[in-house]
Design an enzyme around this catalytic site. Structure first.
Site, PDB file in Angstrom:
ATOM      1  N   ASP A   1       0.853  -1.028  -0.081  1.00  0.00           N
ATOM      2  CA  ASP A   1       0.137   0.108   0.061  1.00  0.00           C
ATOM      3  C   ASP A   1       0.792   1.371  -0.141  1.00  0.00           C
ATOM      4  OD1 ASP A   1      -2.162   1.463  -0.158  1.00  0.00           O
ATOM      5  OD2 ASP A   1      -2.757   1.255   2.152  1.00  0.00           O
TER       6      ASP A   1
ATOM      7  N   ASN B   1     -11.164  -2.157  -5.378  1.00  0.00           N
ATOM      8  CA  ASN B   1     -10.332  -1.117  -6.188  1.00  0.00           C
ATOM      9  C   ASN B   1     -10.902  -0.744  -7.513  1.00  0.00           C
ATOM     10  OD1 ASN B   1      -7.145  -2.530  -4.875  1.00  0.00           O
ATOM     11  ND2 ASN B   1      -8.119  -0.700  -4.306  1.00  0.00           N
TER      12      ASN B   1
END
Ligand code: IPE
Ligand code: IPE
Ligand code: MG
Length: 253
Positions: A33, A81
């Site tokens: 991330d 996402n």
């Protein structure tokens, strides 16, 4: 005071040191991330962060391979996402093709086996094909499994497992009483893999974001403040060094 700059400056741990210190986690899972914030900090578009993050996959995979990790699972795209702006999603969907075009030869030579978890059907052809080709090309390799979680969501995976089990009971292929933890594990996409020993999440966030919820039941966690493109070999080795000091009790004493 603790700062990320001090974290960066900590004396580095070598592959030899982690190997001699204690046991190496068999399965490491990483939530990669912070690509977007890495780019923002440099005044670059988010796509530049994703490109830099993609390049980092090679370094961390090599570092894990060097010390004898059996499985490295990398969270590359979650089922959530898709909510991102279309141009970002499109860019992310192009990365597997770019990655494997550059890296497949070296992965093959390093005896790495490519695998994938996630919903393949939801992926466009130009994303799925290079992954499938790489899986095929490396399927006889016997070294580290490099497992990409693409269009992966743990809840989706569990719902699919529940449906499979319910169908088997309904069609009298198995008894309701036969359903146990082992059976559930065997119906997940990770059925051939050990549960992760160590989960790493970069970027300072401390959450799971729908990753391997069942499989992480007794996993040790390592949260790094570094953005993924800045997370290097030495940071992986530091996380493992930390892991080696933990007492895993699994509810016992
Ligand atoms: C991780 O970086 C990559 C993916 C989720 C695909 P992010 O894109 O989430 O970066 P941040 O969290 O916005 O910085
Ligand atoms: C998790 O990161 C997914 C991947 C790294 C592929 P996100 O950036 O999507 O997670 P949230 O939205 O911060 O929970
Ligand atoms: Mg993020």
């Amino acid at each position: 005071m603790w700062t990320w700059k001090r974290w960066l400056k900590r004396s580095s741990v070598t592959a030899e040191q982690v190997k001699s210190n204690g046991s190496i986690p068999s399965h490491i899972a990483i939530i990669m991330d912070g690509n977007g914030r890495w780019a923002k900090r440099r005044g670059l578009p988010r796509s530049a962060g994703h490109r830099s993050g993609m390049k980092n996959v090679k370094h961390i995979a090599q570092a894990a391979n060097k010390i004898g990790v059996d499985v490295l699972t990398l969270y590359t795209f979650s089922t959530e996402n898709w909510k991102r702006p279309q141009d970002e999603v499109d860019y992310l969907m192009k990365l597997p093709e770019q990655f494997f075009e550059i890296e497949i030869k070296e992965l093959e030579e390093n005896n790495v086996q490519v695998q994938m978890i996630g919903d393949m059907e939801g992926l466009p052809d130009h994303t799925l094909k290079p992954i499938q080709q790489s899986i095929e090309r490396t399927k006889n390799n016997t070294g580290m499994i490099l497992n990409f979680a693409v269009n992966y969501g743990s809840r989706t995976e569990m719902v699919a497992a529940i449906k499979q089990l319910a169908k088997k009971v309904k069609e009298e292929e198995m008894e309701l009483e036969q359903i146990n933890e082992e059976y559930v594990s065997l119906h997940l996409q990770t059925k051939d893999l050990p549960d992760p020993d160590l989960l790493i999440r970069t970027s300072g966030e401390q959450r799971i974001s729908n990753f391997l919820l069942w499989q992480l039941a007794y996993t040790e966690f390592s949260f790094s403040p570094l953005y993924w493109p800045d997370y290097k070999e030495q940071h992986l080795y530091e996380a493992i060094e930390q892991f080696q000091t933990r007492g895993r009790r699994y509810g016992g004493l």
